[in-house]
Design an enzyme around this catalytic site. Structure first.
Site, PDB file in Angstrom:
ATOM      1  N   LYS A  19       1.003  -1.114   0.042  1.00  0.00           N
ATOM      2  CA  LYS A  19      -0.343  -0.570  -0.163  1.00  0.00           C
ATOM      3  C   LYS A  19       0.571   1.410  -0.197  1.00  0.00           C
ATOM      4  O   LYS A  19      -0.014   1.971  -1.057  1.00  0.00           O
ATOM      5  CB  LYS A  19      -0.861  -0.212   0.852  1.00  0.00           C
ATOM      6  CG  LYS A  19      -1.741  -0.804   1.314  1.00  0.00           C
ATOM      7  CD  LYS A  19      -2.522  -0.197   2.238  1.00  0.00           C
ATOM      8  CE  LYS A  19      -2.308  -0.127   3.741  1.00  0.00           C
ATOM      9  NZ  LYS A  19      -1.720  -1.931   4.473  1.00  0.00           N
ATOM     10  N   ARG A  94     -10.171   0.817   8.429  1.00  0.00           N
ATOM     11  CA  ARG A  94      -9.874  -0.881   9.122  1.00  0.00           C
ATOM     12  C   ARG A  94     -10.639  -1.677   9.483  1.00  0.00           C
ATOM     13  O   ARG A  94     -10.104  -2.728   9.963  1.00  0.00           O
ATOM     14  CB  ARG A  94      -8.539  -0.642   9.665  1.00  0.00           C
ATOM     15  CG  ARG A  94      -6.861  -1.254   8.948  1.00  0.00           C
ATOM     16  CD  ARG A  94      -5.595  -0.851   9.765  1.00  0.00           C
ATOM     17  NE  ARG A  94      -4.403  -1.108   9.450  1.00  0.00           N
ATOM     18  CZ  ARG A  94      -3.556  -0.968   9.482  1.00  0.00           C
ATOM     19  NH1 ARG A  94      -3.717   0.360   8.590  1.00  0.00           N
ATOM     20  NH2 ARG A  94      -2.600  -1.088   9.479  1.00  0.00           N
ATOM     21  N   ARG A 133      11.673  -4.993   4.896  1.00  0.00           N
ATOM     22  CA  ARG A 133      11.222  -4.024   4.686  1.00  0.00           C
ATOM     23  C   ARG A 133      11.997  -2.920   5.391  1.00  0.00           C
ATOM     24  O   ARG A 133      12.083  -3.456   6.275  1.00  0.00           O
ATOM     25  CB  ARG A 133       9.490  -2.983   4.812  1.00  0.00           C
ATOM     26  CG  ARG A 133       9.224  -2.357   4.958  1.00  0.00           C
ATOM     27  CD  ARG A 133       8.202  -2.229   4.729  1.00  0.00           C
ATOM     28  NE  ARG A 133       6.777  -2.401   5.605  1.00  0.00           N
ATOM     29  CZ  ARG A 133       6.318  -2.574   6.024  1.00  0.00           C
ATOM     30  NH1 ARG A 133       5.011  -1.537   4.605  1.00  0.00           N
ATOM     31  NH2 ARG A 133       5.436  -2.579   6.995  1.00  0.00           N
ATOM     32  N   ARG A 166      10.794  -0.556  10.732  1.00  0.00           N
ATOM     33  CA  ARG A 166      10.033  -0.104  12.033  1.00  0.00           C
ATOM     34  C   ARG A 166       9.633  -1.377  13.007  1.00  0.00           C
ATOM     35  O   ARG A 166       9.931  -2.317  12.791  1.00  0.00           O
ATOM     36  CB  ARG A 166       8.431  -0.010  10.926  1.00  0.00           C
ATOM     37  CG  ARG A 166       8.398   1.125  10.347  1.00  0.00           C
ATOM     38  CD  ARG A 166       7.068   1.021   9.282  1.00  0.00           C
ATOM     39  NE  ARG A 166       6.021   0.245   9.924  1.00  0.00           N
ATOM     40  CZ  ARG A 166       4.994   0.127   9.066  1.00  0.00           C
ATOM     41  NH1 ARG A 166       4.751   0.301   8.830  1.00  0.00           N
ATOM     42  NH2 ARG A 166       4.056  -0.543   9.752  1.00  0.00           N
ATOM     43  N   ARG A 177      -0.411  -8.559  13.395  1.00  0.00           N
ATOM     44  CA  ARG A 177      -1.196  -7.868  12.241  1.00  0.00           C
ATOM     45  C   ARG A 177      -1.674  -8.246  10.731  1.00  0.00           C
ATOM     46  O   ARG A 177      -3.134  -7.686  10.318  1.00  0.00           O
ATOM     47  CB  ARG A 177      -0.411  -7.220  11.128  1.00  0.00           C
ATOM     48  CG  ARG A 177       0.689  -5.386  12.320  1.00  0.00           C
ATOM     49  CD  ARG A 177       2.076  -5.204  12.274  1.00  0.00           C
ATOM     50  NE  ARG A 177       2.289  -4.818  11.043  1.00  0.00           N
ATOM     51  CZ  ARG A 177       3.136  -4.118  10.683  1.00  0.00           C
ATOM     52  NH1 ARG A 177       4.195  -4.467  11.342  1.00  0.00           N
ATOM     53  NH2 ARG A 177       3.271  -3.434   9.079  1.00  0.00           N
TER      54      ARG A 177
HETATM   55  P1  ADP Z   1       0.681  -1.700   7.867  1.00  0.00           P
HETATM   56  O1  ADP Z   1      -0.497  -1.832   6.480  1.00  0.00           O
HETATM   57  O2  ADP Z   1       2.358  -2.204   6.709  1.00  0.00           O
HETATM   58  O3  ADP Z   1      -0.262  -2.683   9.130  1.00  0.00           O
HETATM   59  P2  ADP Z   1       0.059   0.522   8.731  1.00  0.00           P
HETATM   60  O4  ADP Z   1       1.299   1.937   8.679  1.00  0.00           O
HETATM   61  O5  ADP Z   1      -0.906   0.976   8.255  1.00  0.00           O
HETATM   62  O6  ADP Z   1       1.266  -0.149   8.151  1.00  0.00           O
HETATM   63  O7  ADP Z   1      -0.093   0.800  10.392  1.00  0.00           O
HETATM   64  C1  ADP Z   1       0.896   0.245  11.440  1.00  0.00           C
HETATM   65  C2  ADP Z   1       0.213   0.282  12.732  1.00  0.00           C
HETATM   66  O8  ADP Z   1      -0.679   1.685  12.910  1.00  0.00           O
HETATM   67  C3  ADP Z   1      -1.319  -0.721  12.558  1.00  0.00           C
HETATM   68  O9  ADP Z   1      -0.869  -2.043  13.488  1.00  0.00           O
HETATM   69  C4  ADP Z   1      -1.556  -0.252  14.155  1.00  0.00           C
HETATM   70  O10 ADP Z   1      -1.584  -0.377  15.512  1.00  0.00           O
HETATM   71  C5  ADP Z   1      -2.392   1.413  13.795  1.00  0.00           C
HETATM   72  N1  ADP Z   1      -3.072   2.063  12.799  1.00  0.00           N
HETATM   73  C6  ADP Z   1      -2.780   2.275  11.880  1.00  0.00           C
HETATM   74  N2  ADP Z   1      -3.507   2.468  11.064  1.00  0.00           N
HETATM   75  C7  ADP Z   1      -4.549   2.360  11.641  1.00  0.00           C
HETATM   76  C8  ADP Z   1      -6.436   2.213  11.355  1.00  0.00           C
HETATM   77  N3  ADP Z   1      -7.218   2.994  10.793  1.00  0.00           N
HETATM   78  N4  ADP Z   1      -6.898   1.666  13.073  1.00  0.00           N
HETATM   79  C9  ADP Z   1      -6.283   1.245  14.019  1.00  0.00           C
HETATM   80  N5  ADP Z   1      -5.049   0.948  13.893  1.00  0.00           N
HETATM   81  C10 ADP Z   1      -4.442   1.999  13.323  1.00  0.00           C
END
Ligand code: ADP
Ligand code: ZN
Length: 222
Positions: A19, A94, A133, A166, A177
């Site tokens: 993404k 999400r 990554r 990260r 996750r």
């Molecule tokens: P990835 O898609 O690789 O998991 P992100 O940077 O989108 O990475 O998200 C990292 C973390 O941030 C998630 O595991 C969660 O803890 C938090 N997070 C991000 N966006 C949301 C969301 N829309 N709702 C709940 N938690 C979120």
């Protein structure tokens, strides 16, 4: 979808589906800002804000930050002036609750979602991808030690920034996750399919980021 191509776009996909990489390309091509809730949280953690302190525990465990917190942050961000002509949501919504809140918020302003891109990647491939990554500390560009290596080890091609792994990209957190994605986020596929907004993109490693991007543009007719 609108006549002149999609403007308000959601990028949906498991962690590691690419993404972030595709968001960076799309935002440049479409001229709309990418809105990543994960990036917003990471910036807040780096700055030591109250929001960052609240989000960090959930993120380190690979859990979702509570809906109420995320929804307020995301809706506030897409109300900003630079999102007036469109936005690209990466990592939000999400959960079905987040999707409903987004829907209501946009509808109240006479706006709506134009397309939802689902980056489809086989689950077995996700862990391997995420554990390799590396992200640029300065501009957020995403690399992979073997799949998308930078020209110079540890340095960003775009801005010379330092690359880092990260905190939540370790194997145990990654597995959680992916599980959280399957339980909470995968149902959004049906949600947007019912609304005739879902655009499925095959995004396995065999395709490569350039081919995936070409397929995205085709799907969006951009
Ligand atoms: P990835 O898609 O690789 O998991 P992100 O940077 O989108 O990475 O998200 C990292 C973390 O941030 C998630 O595991 C969660 O803890 C938090 N997070 C991000 N966006 C949301 C969301 N829309 N709702 C709940 N938690 C979120
Ligand atoms: Zn960079």
């Amino acid at each position: 979808m609108t006549e002149r191509g999609s403007r308000n776009i959601i990028l949906l996909g498991a962690p590691g589906s690419g993404k972030g990489t595709q968001a960076a390309r799309l935002t440049e091509r479409l001229g709309v800002p990418a809105v990543s809730t994960g990036d917003i949280f990471r910036a807040n953690i780096a700055e030591g804000t109250a929001l960052g302190k609240e989000a960090k525990g959930y993120m380190d465990r690979g859990e979702l930050v509570p809906d109420a917190v995320v929804i307020a942050i995301a809706l506030d961000r897409i109300d900003a002036n630079d999102c007036r002509n469109g936005f690209l949501l990466d990592g939000f919504p999400r959960t079905t609750e987040q999707a409903d809140a987004l829907d209501r918020h946009l509808a109240a302003a006479g706006r709506g979602i134009d397309g939802v891109l689902l980056l489809d990647v086989p689950t077995e491939e996700l862990v391997r991808r995420i554990s390799g990554r590396r992200v640029c500390r300065s501009c957020g560009a995403s690399y992979h030690v073997t799949d998308i290596p930078p020209a110079r080890a540890g340095l960003c091609d775009a801005c010379d920034g330092a690359l880092y792994a990260r905190d939540d990209d370790n194997e145990e957190t990654v597995r959680n996750r992916i599980e959280v994605y399957n339980v909470n986020t995968a149902p959004l596929t049906a949600y947007y399919e019912e609304r005739k907004l879902l655009l499925r993109i095959a995004a396995s490693g065999a395709s490569g980021p350039d081919a995936v991007f070409a397929d995205i543009l085709k799907a969006l007719r951009a």
